[in-house]
Scaffold this motif. Structure first.
Motif, PDB file in Angstrom:
ATOM      1  N   GLY A  46      18.890 150.304  33.388  1.00 43.35           N
ATOM      2  CA  GLY A  46      18.433 150.960  32.178  1.00 43.35           C
ATOM      3  C   GLY A  46      17.798 152.287  32.520  1.00 43.35           C
ATOM      4  O   GLY A  46      17.854 152.741  33.667  1.00 43.35           O
ATOM      5  N   THR A  47      17.177 152.883  31.526  1.00 43.04           N
ATOM      6  CA  THR A  47      16.529 154.172  31.723  1.00 43.04           C
ATOM      7  C   THR A  47      15.070 154.088  31.303  1.00 43.04           C
ATOM      8  O   THR A  47      14.725 153.442  30.312  1.00 43.04           O
ATOM      9  CB  THR A  47      17.233 155.287  30.919  1.00 43.04           C
ATOM     10  OG1 THR A  47      17.256 154.915  29.540  1.00 43.04           O
ATOM     11  CG2 THR A  47      18.647 155.508  31.398  1.00 43.04           C
ATOM     12  N   GLN A  69      22.211 147.127  30.945  1.00 41.96           N
ATOM     13  CA  GLN A  69      23.016 145.992  31.380  1.00 41.96           C
ATOM     14  C   GLN A  69      22.122 144.956  32.050  1.00 41.96           C
ATOM     15  O   GLN A  69      21.201 145.296  32.789  1.00 41.96           O
ATOM     16  CB  GLN A  69      24.093 146.457  32.363  1.00 41.96           C
ATOM     17  CG  GLN A  69      25.121 145.414  32.695  1.00 41.96           C
ATOM     18  CD  GLN A  69      26.303 145.994  33.470  1.00 41.96           C
ATOM     19  OE1 GLN A  69      26.335 147.169  33.800  1.00 41.96           O
ATOM     20  NE2 GLN A  69      27.283 145.161  33.741  1.00 41.96           N
ATOM     21  N   VAL A  70      22.415 143.674  31.798  1.00 38.82           N
ATOM     22  CA  VAL A  70      21.682 142.565  32.401  1.00 38.82           C
ATOM     23  C   VAL A  70      22.593 141.901  33.430  1.00 38.82           C
ATOM     24  O   VAL A  70      23.684 141.453  33.103  1.00 38.82           O
ATOM     25  CB  VAL A  70      21.248 141.526  31.338  1.00 38.82           C
ATOM     26  CG1 VAL A  70      20.561 140.341  31.985  1.00 38.82           C
ATOM     27  CG2 VAL A  70      20.366 142.169  30.288  1.00 38.82           C
ATOM     28  N   PHE A  71      22.129 141.852  34.689  1.00 31.88           N
ATOM     29  CA  PHE A  71      22.892 141.190  35.749  1.00 31.88           C
ATOM     30  C   PHE A  71      22.349 139.795  36.036  1.00 31.88           C
ATOM     31  O   PHE A  71      23.082 138.922  36.470  1.00 31.88           O
ATOM     32  CB  PHE A  71      22.855 142.018  37.038  1.00 31.88           C
ATOM     33  CG  PHE A  71      23.613 143.304  36.919  1.00 31.88           C
ATOM     34  CD1 PHE A  71      24.995 143.328  37.016  1.00 31.88           C
ATOM     35  CD2 PHE A  71      22.947 144.486  36.685  1.00 31.88           C
ATOM     36  CE1 PHE A  71      25.699 144.511  36.885  1.00 31.88           C
ATOM     37  CE2 PHE A  71      23.637 145.678  36.563  1.00 31.88           C
ATOM     38  CZ  PHE A  71      25.014 145.693  36.657  1.00 31.88           C
ATOM     39  N   LYS A  72      21.047 139.604  35.804  1.00 35.11           N
ATOM     40  CA  LYS A  72      20.439 138.291  36.011  1.00 35.11           C
ATOM     41  C   LYS A  72      19.259 138.174  35.057  1.00 35.11           C
ATOM     42  O   LYS A  72      18.459 139.096  34.926  1.00 35.11           O
ATOM     43  CB  LYS A  72      19.960 138.128  37.451  1.00 35.11           C
ATOM     44  CG  LYS A  72      19.373 136.760  37.731  1.00 35.11           C
ATOM     45  CD  LYS A  72      18.901 136.654  39.157  1.00 35.11           C
ATOM     46  CE  LYS A  72      18.244 135.294  39.382  1.00 35.11           C
ATOM     47  NZ  LYS A  72      17.512 135.276  40.641  1.00 35.11           N
ATOM     48  N   GLY A  73      19.155 137.033  34.406  1.00 37.29           N
ATOM     49  CA  GLY A  73      18.057 136.791  33.484  1.00 37.29           C
ATOM     50  C   GLY A  73      18.588 136.339  32.142  1.00 37.29           C
ATOM     51  O   GLY A  73      19.799 136.313  31.918  1.00 37.29           O
ATOM     52  N   LEU A  77      16.535 139.846  27.759  1.00 40.75           N
ATOM     53  CA  LEU A  77      16.377 141.060  28.567  1.00 40.75           C
ATOM     54  C   LEU A  77      17.099 142.253  27.947  1.00 40.75           C
ATOM     55  O   LEU A  77      16.742 143.401  28.199  1.00 40.75           O
ATOM     56  CB  LEU A  77      16.876 140.830  29.993  1.00 40.75           C
ATOM     57  CG  LEU A  77      15.926 140.055  30.887  1.00 40.75           C
ATOM     58  CD1 LEU A  77      16.627 139.581  32.150  1.00 40.75           C
ATOM     59  CD2 LEU A  77      14.717 140.893  31.229  1.00 40.75           C
ATOM     60  N   LYS A  78      18.110 141.980  27.111  1.00 42.45           N
ATOM     61  CA  LYS A  78      18.819 143.088  26.442  1.00 42.45           C
ATOM     62  C   LYS A  78      17.888 143.870  25.531  1.00 42.45           C
ATOM     63  O   LYS A  78      18.124 145.028  25.235  1.00 42.45           O
ATOM     64  CB  LYS A  78      19.994 142.546  25.619  1.00 42.45           C
ATOM     65  CG  LYS A  78      21.101 141.970  26.441  1.00 42.45           C
ATOM     66  CD  LYS A  78      22.196 141.435  25.533  1.00 42.45           C
ATOM     67  CE  LYS A  78      23.118 140.523  26.317  1.00 42.45           C
ATOM     68  NZ  LYS A  78      23.980 139.764  25.473  1.00 42.45           N
ATOM     69  N   ASN A  79      16.819 143.212  25.088  1.00 44.17           N
ATOM     70  CA  ASN A  79      15.903 143.837  24.141  1.00 44.17           C
ATOM     71  C   ASN A  79      14.623 144.381  24.778  1.00 44.17           C
ATOM     72  O   ASN A  79      13.701 144.771  24.063  1.00 44.17           O
ATOM     73  CB  ASN A  79      15.521 142.818  23.060  1.00 44.17           C
ATOM     74  CG  ASN A  79      16.742 142.274  22.356  1.00 44.17           C
ATOM     75  OD1 ASN A  79      17.646 143.023  22.033  1.00 44.17           O
ATOM     76  ND2 ASN A  79      16.786 140.972  22.160  1.00 44.17           N
TER      77      ASN A  79
END
Length: 194
Positions: A46-47, A69-73, A77-79
């Motif tokens: 993210g930024t 982008q979510v790789f783990k979790g 986490l998208k929010n």
């Protein structure tokens, strides 16, 4: 000879403790991204957008964040809109690095990702192709192995459950191009194929 080795094993940690001041208590060793991937509850890109709050010493303790982008979790986490900074080992993000895509690993609690200077956080553009492939799934294959620093090898039991992270050129190759996986009952370094 055995007594001398035992004496060194016992004396060295005490010497290190005696010469370490509290200001350097959060100095971190180089960590392989796979270790942070396996031990973190959040691995995201993210930024950083802005500084949300500062401590009484004017040190940033929370940043606005946009997850890409979510790789783990978990799906929440998208929010994530806030990254909280550990007060004892703060991770600094300079305003000149806002709006640059970062990979960060950390803990996820109460809708926030927690980040310290000991977590892995790096601009996405600085990751190798193998590291990117690692966080996309290759690293998860080796989460049943432990990655340890070569400077601790003399204090560890000799087991097949560990990969030793070296320093210098060999360590750099391990950090940027390899994963630690179990093969035939032993944990070994393997190059991540592209």
């Amino acid at each position: 000879m055995m007594a001398r080795r035992l004496l060194v094993q016992l004396a060295l940690p005490l010497l290190l403790l005696a010469t370490t001041d509290l200001a350097n208590a959060c100095t971190c060793l180089a960590v392989h991204l796979q270790r942070d991937f396996c031990t973190s509850s959040a691995v995201i890109t993210g930024t950083f957008l802005n500084i949300i709050s500062k401590s009484k010493d004017q040190v940033p303790n929370a940043y606005g964040y946009k997850t890409l982008q979510v790789f783990k979790g978990d799906g929440e986490l998208k929010n994530v809109k806030t990254v909280s900074i550990d007060k004892w080992c703060p991770a600094y993000i300079y305003p000149s690095n806002f709006n640059i895509k970062y990979l960060i690993t950390g803990s996820f609690n109460n809708g926030r990702v927690g980040l310290s200077s000991c977590n892995y956080f790096k601009p996405w553009s600085e990751l190798s192709a193998q590291q990117i492939k690692g966080i996309q799934g290759e690293y998860s294959e080796g989460c049943n192995c432990e990655i340890v620093s070569s400077e601790h090898r003399y204090y560890l039991e000799n087991t097949n459950d560990k990969c030793t992270l070296d320093f210098g050129l060999k360590g750099r190759i391990q950090m940027e191009n390899q994963k630690c996986v179990r093969e035939d009952g032993n944990c070994i370094w393997k190059t991540i194929d592209l």
